[in-house]
Structure formats: C-alpha cells, structure tokens
Design a protein around this motif. Sequence first.
Motif, mmCIF file in Angstrom:
data_model
loop_
_atom_site.group_PDB
_atom_site.id
_atom_site.type_symbol
_atom_site.label_atom_id
_atom_site.label_comp_id
_atom_site.label_asym_id
_atom_site.label_seq_id
_atom_site.Cartn_x
_atom_site.Cartn_y
_atom_site.Cartn_z
ATOM 1 N N ARG A 1 0.818 -1.209 0.000
ATOM 2 C CA ARG A 1 0.000 0.000 0.000
ATOM 3 C C ARG A 1 0.851 1.258 0.000
ATOM 4 N NH1 ARG A 1 -4.942 -1.484 4.222
ATOM 5 N NH2 ARG A 1 -5.565 -3.459 3.218
ATOM 6 N N ARG A 2 1.884 1.238 -0.801
ATOM 7 C CA ARG A 2 2.781 2.380 -0.906
ATOM 8 C C ARG A 2 3.124 2.628 -2.370
ATOM 9 N NH1 ARG A 2 7.350 1.427 3.836
ATOM 10 N NH2 ARG A 2 5.940 1.582 5.632
ATOM 11 N N SER A 3 3.239 3.884 -2.737
ATOM 12 C CA SER A 3 3.658 4.222 -4.094
ATOM 13 C C SER A 3 5.152 3.971 -4.244
ATOM 14 C CB SER A 3 3.331 5.684 -4.404
ATOM 15 O OG SER A 3 1.942 5.887 -4.325
ATOM 16 N N MET A 4 5.553 3.536 -5.416
ATOM 17 C CA MET A 4 6.955 3.211 -5.661
ATOM 18 C C MET A 4 7.408 3.827 -6.979
ATOM 19 S SD MET A 4 7.241 -0.771 -4.450
ATOM 20 C CE MET A 4 6.769 -1.250 -2.769
ATOM 21 N N ALA A 5 8.626 4.354 -6.997
ATOM 22 C CA ALA A 5 9.206 4.957 -8.192
ATOM 23 C C ALA A 5 10.210 3.994 -8.814
ATOM 24 C CB ALA A 5 9.887 6.282 -7.856
ATOM 25 N N LEU A 6 10.181 3.890 -10.136
ATOM 26 C CA LEU A 6 11.108 3.028 -10.851
ATOM 27 C C LEU A 6 12.381 3.801 -11.190
ATOM 28 C CD1 LEU A 6 8.607 1.235 -13.260
ATOM 29 C CD2 LEU A 6 9.231 0.647 -10.907
ATOM 30 N N GLU A 7 13.333 3.103 -11.774
ATOM 31 C CA GLU A 7 14.585 3.737 -12.183
ATOM 32 C C GLU A 7 14.318 4.718 -13.323
ATOM 33 O OE1 GLU A 7 15.810 0.218 -15.366
ATOM 34 O OE2 GLU A 7 17.059 0.627 -13.613
ATOM 35 N N PRO A 8 15.192 5.706 -13.528
ATOM 36 C CA PRO A 8 15.004 6.648 -14.642
ATOM 37 C C PRO A 8 14.961 5.909 -15.982
ATOM 38 C CG PRO A 8 16.656 7.480 -13.118
ATOM 39 C CD PRO A 8 16.356 6.069 -12.688
ATOM 40 N N MET A 9 14.057 6.335 -16.855
ATOM 41 C CA MET A 9 13.883 5.709 -18.164
ATOM 42 C C MET A 9 13.652 6.782 -19.211
ATOM 43 S SD MET A 9 11.270 2.584 -17.234
ATOM 44 C CE MET A 9 11.639 1.408 -15.909
ATOM 45 N N ASN A 10 13.903 6.423 -20.479
ATOM 46 C CA ASN A 10 13.593 7.353 -21.559
ATOM 47 C C ASN A 10 12.088 7.353 -21.818
ATOM 48 O OD1 ASN A 10 12.941 5.143 -23.319
ATOM 49 N ND2 ASN A 10 15.098 4.921 -23.838
ATOM 50 N N SER A 11 11.621 8.230 -22.696
ATOM 51 C CA SER A 11 10.185 8.420 -22.891
ATOM 52 C C SER A 11 9.511 7.161 -23.416
ATOM 53 C CB SER A 11 9.936 9.589 -23.851
ATOM 54 O OG SER A 11 10.543 9.348 -25.107
ATOM 55 N N TYR A 12 10.178 6.427 -24.310
ATOM 56 C CA TYR A 12 9.554 5.219 -24.855
ATOM 57 C C TYR A 12 9.388 4.161 -23.769
ATOM 58 C CZ TYR A 12 8.884 0.875 -27.382
ATOM 59 O OH TYR A 12 8.393 -0.334 -27.807
ATOM 60 N N GLU A 13 10.404 3.954 -22.954
ATOM 61 C CA GLU A 13 10.315 2.952 -21.902
ATOM 62 C C GLU A 13 9.262 3.345 -20.870
ATOM 63 O OE1 GLU A 13 14.348 2.676 -20.555
ATOM 64 O OE2 GLU A 13 14.825 1.075 -21.965
ATOM 65 N N ARG A 14 9.147 4.629 -20.573
ATOM 66 C CA ARG A 14 8.096 5.061 -19.649
ATOM 67 C C ARG A 14 6.718 4.781 -20.234
ATOM 68 N NH1 ARG A 14 11.403 9.755 -19.316
ATOM 69 N NH2 ARG A 14 9.799 10.979 -20.404
ATOM 70 N N HIS A 15 6.593 4.967 -21.544
ATOM 71 C CA HIS A 15 5.304 4.678 -22.181
ATOM 72 C C HIS A 15 4.957 3.198 -22.068
ATOM 73 C CE1 HIS A 15 2.022 4.651 -25.050
ATOM 74 N NE2 HIS A 15 2.624 3.678 -25.691
ATOM 75 N N VAL A 16 5.955 2.322 -22.183
ATOM 76 C CA VAL A 16 5.710 0.879 -22.050
ATOM 77 C C VAL A 16 5.151 0.579 -20.658
ATOM 78 C CG1 VAL A 16 6.796 -1.407 -21.969
ATOM 79 C CG2 VAL A 16 7.435 0.217 -23.758
ATOM 80 N N ILE A 17 5.727 1.207 -19.625
ATOM 81 C CA ILE A 17 5.249 0.989 -18.253
ATOM 82 C C ILE A 17 3.817 1.501 -18.095
ATOM 83 C CG2 ILE A 17 5.628 1.544 -15.823
ATOM 84 C CD1 ILE A 17 7.765 -0.288 -16.882
ATOM 85 N N HIS A 18 3.564 2.720 -18.582
ATOM 86 C CA HIS A 18 2.211 3.288 -18.481
ATOM 87 C C HIS A 18 1.194 2.382 -19.169
ATOM 88 C CE1 HIS A 18 3.453 6.949 -16.593
ATOM 89 N NE2 HIS A 18 4.174 7.367 -17.616
ATOM 90 N N ALA A 19 1.517 1.913 -20.371
ATOM 91 C CA ALA A 19 0.587 1.081 -21.128
ATOM 92 C C ALA A 19 0.356 -0.261 -20.447
ATOM 93 C CB ALA A 19 1.107 0.872 -22.548
ATOM 94 N N ALA A 20 1.426 -0.841 -19.858
ATOM 95 C CA ALA A 20 1.307 -2.151 -19.222
ATOM 96 C C ALA A 20 0.386 -2.104 -18.006
ATOM 97 C CB ALA A 20 2.687 -2.664 -18.819
ATOM 98 N N LEU A 21 0.338 -0.964 -17.322
ATOM 99 C CA LEU A 21 -0.451 -0.861 -16.087
ATOM 100 C C LEU A 21 -1.718 -0.030 -16.262
ATOM 101 C CD1 LEU A 21 2.422 -0.343 -13.487
ATOM 102 C CD2 LEU A 21 1.333 -2.472 -14.216
ATOM 103 N N GLN A 22 -2.062 0.270 -17.501
ATOM 104 C CA GLN A 22 -3.213 1.135 -17.758
ATOM 105 C C GLN A 22 -4.501 0.560 -17.169
ATOM 106 O OE1 GLN A 22 -3.766 1.991 -21.888
ATOM 107 N NE2 GLN A 22 -5.359 3.515 -21.531
#
Length: 267
Positions: free
Chosen positions: A204-225
């Motif tokens: 029950r805690r928010s977690m930040a991932l490692e720094p990523m470029n814009s495309y990799e961030r989009h992959v994460i956003h899409a995977a958890l949409q």
Amino acid sequence: MTKFIEVSGKTEEDAIKAGLKQLGLKRDEVSVEVIERARSGFLGIGSAPARLRLSYEEPEQPAPEVAAEPSAPQPETAEAPVPAADREAAAEDASALNIDEKRARTEQYLRGLLELMGVEAQIEISDRAGGGLNVNLRGSSMGAVIGRRGDTLDAIQHLTNFSVNRGEKQRLYINVDAENYRKKREESLVRLAEKMAAKTIKYRRSMALEPMNSYERHVIHAALQNYKGVSTSSTGVEPNRRVVINYERPANNGNNRENKPQSREWS
C-alpha cells in the motif's frame, strides 16, 4: 529538430490518437510523455481528461529554389490524358525507387558508422509493417552498439533517421535494433511493471522506478493502464525522469474506516 505538442483526451489512447491525427504521424514516430492521467471523479465531479506531450523530429526543410526568369509565352498544345491506371503504376514505381534508394542509403550510413565504432556486424534490412524500414544488427560486439539501457542504440537510430531523411519532404521512419534487444527490453519492462504493481498493492505504498527514456516510460504506463489498484505518473526531469506507480486506495464502502494518509516509497 525536436518539437512537441500537448494534447488531451478522455483517455490516454484518445489523446494519442488526436495528437497523431493532428501531426499526421504514426505511433512509432512520436515519443509520449504523460503530463496528467485522466481522472473519472465521483459522479462526474472532479473528473479531468488525460494530458500528454507528444515529441517528434521535424526534418530539415530544403533551401528555397530561386525562381527562374519568365520565358516568352509558348503556344499551348493539347496533351493526351494519362490513364488513371498508368498514373497509379508510375506513382508505385516512384515510391519503390524511393524506398530502394533509402534502403541503400541506410545500409551505407550504418556501415560507415559501425566502422568508425570499430564494430563488425551483419546489417539486415526489411520492410516495416505500415511503412518504413526495420534494421536488425547482428554480431559479437552488440553490447557496444546497445549501450546502457539502449542509450547508444537510440542514438544510432536517431542519427540514421536524420541522415537518411535529411532534405527529404517525405520522412521515412527507420527502426534500428540489435539482436532483438528492443523486443526483449519491452518484455522485461512489462514484467517489471507487473511485479512492482503487485508490491505497491501489497505494501500500500507508491513506488518509483529507475530513470527511463520516454519510450520505456510509455511501455510501463501502457502495461499498467488497466491494472486494478494502481495508477501511474511520471516525475523528475530528463534524463532522470521516472515512472511512479501509485497505490489507489479502494473506495470507502462503509466497512473501511481507515483514513490514514497515503505514504510514498521512492525505490
């Protein structure tokens, strides 16, 4: 030259479609950055659309041609109309010649670049679904070509697109990969996203991932949409911008009286 526009929509996909239609580009030709995720609110109150930033490369414009001196008027002569089938065939032939020329220019540029890097590689070029070219590099020194988290590979792809499309009115997208790294990296990011989402819900805690470029961030956003119990957002500035997986507290149904503030864990 890198340019960007900001778009909004009821959902992220709606915003992306609107931005691509406005730019006249394909999905692979833009980088997507989530500024604000869509909120449904309660009974329509507090709802907000998704806001995204779409970045794209604008090709250089050729120098304007100097207008020639007007010549003396010539008597007009009637030209025989060209059949539609012949016009279509001529257009297809011109398009094929243009693709073949850019395929040759792509291979020539990459061979020269790899030679300067001291890397020997096989260059496999194929047509890309929906238009463009796919390039896959194979060899024993692909680590130097890929770089840390694909940074070198991204730079090679950017330089190749710039060189091949320089001065061209119609831009051809060229995807450069090495030993199918991009596909493997995307699959790895999806697994990471699902793993971290499960931990976010568990603790029950928010977690930040490692720094990523814009495309990799989009992959994460899409995977958890559509992943229940979490939402995603981006924080920080390039090159240290990263995805945050936020814990979404379940709606209070009367049985849950816990009103403790949500904590955030930066990992």
